[in-house]
Every structure is written in C-alpha cells, then in structure tokens.
Design a protein around this motif. Structure first.
Motif, PDB file in Angstrom:
ATOM      1  N   GLU A  47      41.293  33.099  33.207  1.00  0.00           N
ATOM      2  CA  GLU A  47      42.254  32.236  32.599  1.00  0.00           C
ATOM      3  C   GLU A  47      43.428  33.541  32.121  1.00  0.00           C
ATOM      4  O   GLU A  47      44.668  33.459  32.204  1.00  0.00           O
ATOM      5  CB  GLU A  47      42.071  31.386  31.720  1.00  0.00           C
ATOM      6  N   ALA A  48      42.845  34.208  31.097  1.00  0.00           N
ATOM      7  CA  ALA A  48      43.464  35.205  30.255  1.00  0.00           C
ATOM      8  C   ALA A  48      44.046  36.401  31.195  1.00  0.00           C
ATOM      9  O   ALA A  48      45.290  36.814  30.770  1.00  0.00           O
ATOM     10  CB  ALA A  48      42.687  35.713  29.079  1.00  0.00           C
ATOM     11  N   GLY A  52      45.188  35.969  34.298  1.00  0.00           N
ATOM     12  CA  GLY A  52      45.981  35.505  35.281  1.00  0.00           C
ATOM     13  C   GLY A  52      45.704  35.874  36.735  1.00  0.00           C
ATOM     14  O   GLY A  52      44.504  36.358  36.928  1.00  0.00           O
ATOM     15  N   ASP A  53      46.548  35.461  37.733  1.00  0.00           N
ATOM     16  CA  ASP A  53      46.258  35.784  38.945  1.00  0.00           C
ATOM     17  C   ASP A  53      45.752  37.057  39.497  1.00  0.00           C
ATOM     18  O   ASP A  53      46.361  38.234  39.209  1.00  0.00           O
ATOM     19  CB  ASP A  53      47.500  35.621  39.864  1.00  0.00           C
TER      20      ASP A  53
END
Lengths: 381, 131
Positions: B35-36, B38-39
């Motif tokens: 989550e931290a 990102g993609d």
C-alpha cells in the motif's frame, strides 16, 4: 491516508480538498502536496487512483493537478520585456499579447538558474510562472536586475491548477466556452465557472490542456467545478513526473541546473533568433561557443532493455563498459509499459539508437539512446 | 512447546511477512508495504540456491517512481521464487500476503521465526511507526 501536515510545511489553498479526495500527501519543495489519490467511490469509478491509473487517466481523458506550489508573479512597467531579456535568452520583446513562451534564467557561466513560463498579458504586463523550489531565488534574482519603472510582484494569493489530457478541452469548454479559441501557448483572462482566471493552453504532460491561475479563495470552487466534469479525475505529483518524462520535458534540479547549459540540455531552441545576434543574456559567451562548436555532452533519452528502471544517478556506460554519463531522471513508463530515462552522455554518443548500458545495482543493463519525446506530444495548434 | 502452525503469519520490522511450513518459509512484503509503495511495476527476485543472511537485501520491488529493497527476514537458502510476481507485479498489490508471495527459503533455523512479530504485534508496530 490523512497524515497531519507537519507544522513546517506550507499548504496550498487546496490542502483540505486533496485530503477529502483521498490524497496521500508528501513534502515537496517545502509544501504538503498530493503524490497520488485513493479517491472516494464516486470518483474511483472514473479513475481508481494511484500513479499508474492517474497517469493513464491523463493520457486517455483528463487529469486535474494542483500546482499552486509554483511561483506566480507579475512583471509590470513599460520596460518589462527588455528588463527580462537581460536575464533570459528567450525572445520576450517579440512575444505577442496573449502568447506564452518557455524560457530559462541563465547564470554568467551559461548554467540554468531556473526554467519558467512567460506570458505577455498586455503591453507592459508579463505573467511569470517559475518552479516552486526556485521561486524565492528567482524572484530575488529578477528583482535585483530591474531598472526603475519595472516592478516584480509575486502573487502569493493565487493558486494554479492544471487540467491536462485529450478530453481537457471538452471539459473546459463547458465551464469556459472562450477557452476553445486558445491555441497552444495562448493566454487570456477568462471566467471559468464564473470565476475570474488567467487561462493558458499549456502544461507539463505532453497532452493538450490548460493551466489556470485563480485567486486562492476561489481555488476550491474552481477545482470542484472542474472535477464535476465527467472526463476529469484528480492526479498527483507522481503521475505528473511520469507524464513529463514520457513527454521528454526537463525537471529542474534533476535534468537541468546551474551546471547544465541550454545547449547541453537540448534547449537551444529557446534561444530566440534575435537573441543569437545580440547575445545580450547571462552566459552568452559560453552558450555561443557551445552552439558553434558543439557541447561536450548532451541530454538524451534512454530506453533500457528489460523491465528494470534505471533511476537518477545510475551511471551510463559506453559499448566498451567505460563510464560515459549519468541518468538524471528515470522511471517506469506507464504508457510504454517499459523503463525510460533521460541523462547526459558524451556528445559523440548522443545520436539516437546508440547502444549503451545503464548500471543498475551493479549490473550493466543494455540500453539505447532514444528520440525525445518518448510519447508524442498532442498539443493543439 | 508446539511448533508454529503452518498458517501463522509473522512479520519483520522491514515489512516482510513469513509463513512457515516445516522448515520451508514463504516470504513476501506486507499488505501495508504494498500500500505504501503504490502500484508495483518491477520485481526482481533472488537466484535459486542463493544463501542469505538474516537482514540481507535479496530482492527489489519497484513502483513507477521508486525502488525498495526486500530483505531476507531469516537466514537460509532460496529454494523457489514466484515467477508470476515477476511477470505481473500487480499481483503483489492485489494480494501481497497470498498470491503475491515473492520467494521461499529453506531456513537454517526454523525456530528463529518465533523472534518475528505476530499479526497483533505487527499491527502495534505499524501504529508506533506511524505515530
């Protein structure tokens, strides 16, 4: 995420708006800025958020960026254009009313103090937009060089929004019908959703679009009106960086700085024809020699093979494995689904298609110089 | 003392997770970590048979903007890697603690996993880190 803003960071007039739209805020140039969004459900249906989706949203529809951290200023007085020409190699006196131009503040050795946009609003009134990280230095530098009768007025009470993408014009036309009449780099004072703005057809993504300067107290109303258009989703600084790199546009502090000249950086096109006769700008001696004899190094695009991105600072190697330059920007291109980079190499290696290598975590990965932009510009003529 | 059940997940302070099955540990990055970051667009995994010290950087996960090292949470030898995470890094975002696993190790000391955090301890660790 809704991290509190550390007390030492400045905020833009859209700070609460970003948080309400699910922004992840980061520190950038002294400001709390959105790097990407996790939008609420009604917006997530348009664009799920995150750097990849926001990037592709801008390439396929329209993305709304807050760039209020950038410096805006009036430069006014009868001799404003001539005064600015003493600091930049661009043709400012020749800029027609309603037209904007990209130019550079140069130093005495031909290095770049900043890159900026200059618009001729009307006789004796120029509008400047400079980089956030440089604005204090730029404004001091410009103010110190002004003759009597020319004033620099930094505009701390204005926000700046960028609406970018192939559907930007359609969305904008609903809120500001006369915007359809602007061509690339055209500028006009126009009401947008009934709010008095300064609108330019420009941007930093390679797409058609607009940059809209708005009084700070109307920024949220303008952003809401733009976001209300079905083509539009918010995008953060993450997508802004990947979009501009695909478009081959320089990031100040990464690809250009006080040690790079316009010639090395491939920005000689910003030096006006008349300015190549008067040579009356800082660093002209160095720049002139480089234009006539060629610079020792040049900024190039790079396409590494495979999928591993080569990041800023990665050494560039020649075919024999000797160090030949350095990557200044590098990331994974969402549009090309492949890594892309820019950097400086010895001039002899700058021709596009030259086989080179980039060193990533100790391994030399094959790469070739590539024509810029990586993704074609789609400006409106 | 009973052995750690195969299903129990443990976490390192570097945001890797470990699931032990006998002396084989499956390792990935935590859901918080994906989550931290990102993609994710690029995953590089260690070679099979590579011997790793605990805390050794052995894999890389990259988003559009940034690269992050993945550290071996425990000592051992790499026995398997997840090619589907290399082929489609988005699987790590979609299911970091399941289908998005990164590699498997034969541990030098399977009991060392006890020193890592359980889910509750990791949750408190994240809260402290965020504070």
């Amino acid at each position: 995420m809704s991290d509190p803003t550390p007390a030492d960071l400045l905020t833009t007039p859209l700070d609460a708006w970003h948080r309400a739209n699910g922004a992840r805020m980061v520190a950038f140039a002294g400001y709390a800025m959105p790097v990407q969004y996790a939008p609420p459900p009604e917006l997530a249906a348009r664009c799920r958020g995150g750097v990849l989706a926001e990037h592709l949203q801008c390439r396929s529809a329209a993305a709304l960026f807050d760039v209020s951290h950038m410096g805006q200023a009036w430069l006014t007085g009868r001799g404003a254009a001539a005064a600015l020409e003493r600091l930049v190699p661009g043709d400012i006196a020749g800029l027609a009313p309603g037209q904007q131009r990209y130019t550079l503040l140069t130093n005495g050795s031909g290095g770049i103090i900043d890159d900026l946009m200059v618009a001729n609003i009307e006789a004796g009134r120029l509008f400047l937009v400079v980089n956030a990280s440089r604005k204090h230095d730029d404004f001091a530098h410009i103010a110190a060089a002004l003759p009597a009768g020319v004033q620099l007025e930094p505009l701390a009470d204005r926000a700046l929004l960028a609406l970018q993408g192939p559907a930007a014009a359609a969305a904008m036309a609903r809120l500001c019908p006369p915007s359809e009449g602007l061509t690339f780099l055209g500028v006009a004072a126009l009401p947008v959703a009934g709010i008095d703005c300064l609108v330019s057809r420009s941007g930093y993504t390679g797409e058609d679009g607009f940059e809209i300067s708005v009084p700070a107290h109307r920024a949220v109303a303008l952003a809401d009106a733009l976001l209300h258009q079905h083509e539009v989703a918010p995008a953060g600084l993450g997508a802004r960086d990947s979009l501009r790199l695909e478009a081959g546009l320089c990031l100040y502090g990464a690809d250009i700085d006080e040690t790079t000249t316009p010639v090395e950086a491939g920005l000689s096109w910003t030096i006006g024809k008349r300015r190549r006769q008067d040579w009356g700008f800082p660093g002209a001696a160095t720049i002139r020699v480089q234009m006539e004899s060629g610079p020792a190094r040049r900024r190039v695009g790079l396409r590494p093979e495979g999928r591993a991105p080569a990041r800023a600072g990665a050494p560039i190697l020649d075919a024999a494995g000797a160090e030949a330059g350095c990557v200044t920007s590098g990331l994974f291109s969402p549009s090309l689904n492949a890594p892309i980079a820019m950097g400086y190499v010895q001039a002899a290696l700058a021709k596009s298609g030259t086989p080179l290598a980039v060193q990533v975590r100790g391994t030399a990965l094959p790469a070739a110089t590539a024509r810029l932009p990586f993704v074609p510009h789609r400006y409106v003529a | 003392m009973p052995a750690t059940p195969a299903s129990e997940i443990r976490y390192s302070r570097d945001h890797e997770w470990v699931r032990l099955d006998g002396d084989i540990a499956t390792i990935g990055i935590s859901d918080h970590a994906q989550e931290a970051l990102g993609d994710l667009v690029f995953v590089e995994l260690p070679a099979i048979d590579r011997t790793l010290e605990a805390g050794e950087a052995c894999a890389v996960v990259e988003s559009v903007k940034a690269a992050s090292d993945v550290f071996a949470p425990l000592a051992g030898k790499v026995v398997e890697t997840n090619q589907s995470a290399v082929d489609d890094p988005a699987v790590v975002n979609a299911d970091a603690e399941g289908e998005g696993w990164l590699f498997r190790m034969e541990l030098d000391d399977p009991e060392a996993v006890e020193a890592l955090m359980d889910a509750a301890a990791y949750a408190s660790f994240l809260e402290e880190e965020g504070a």
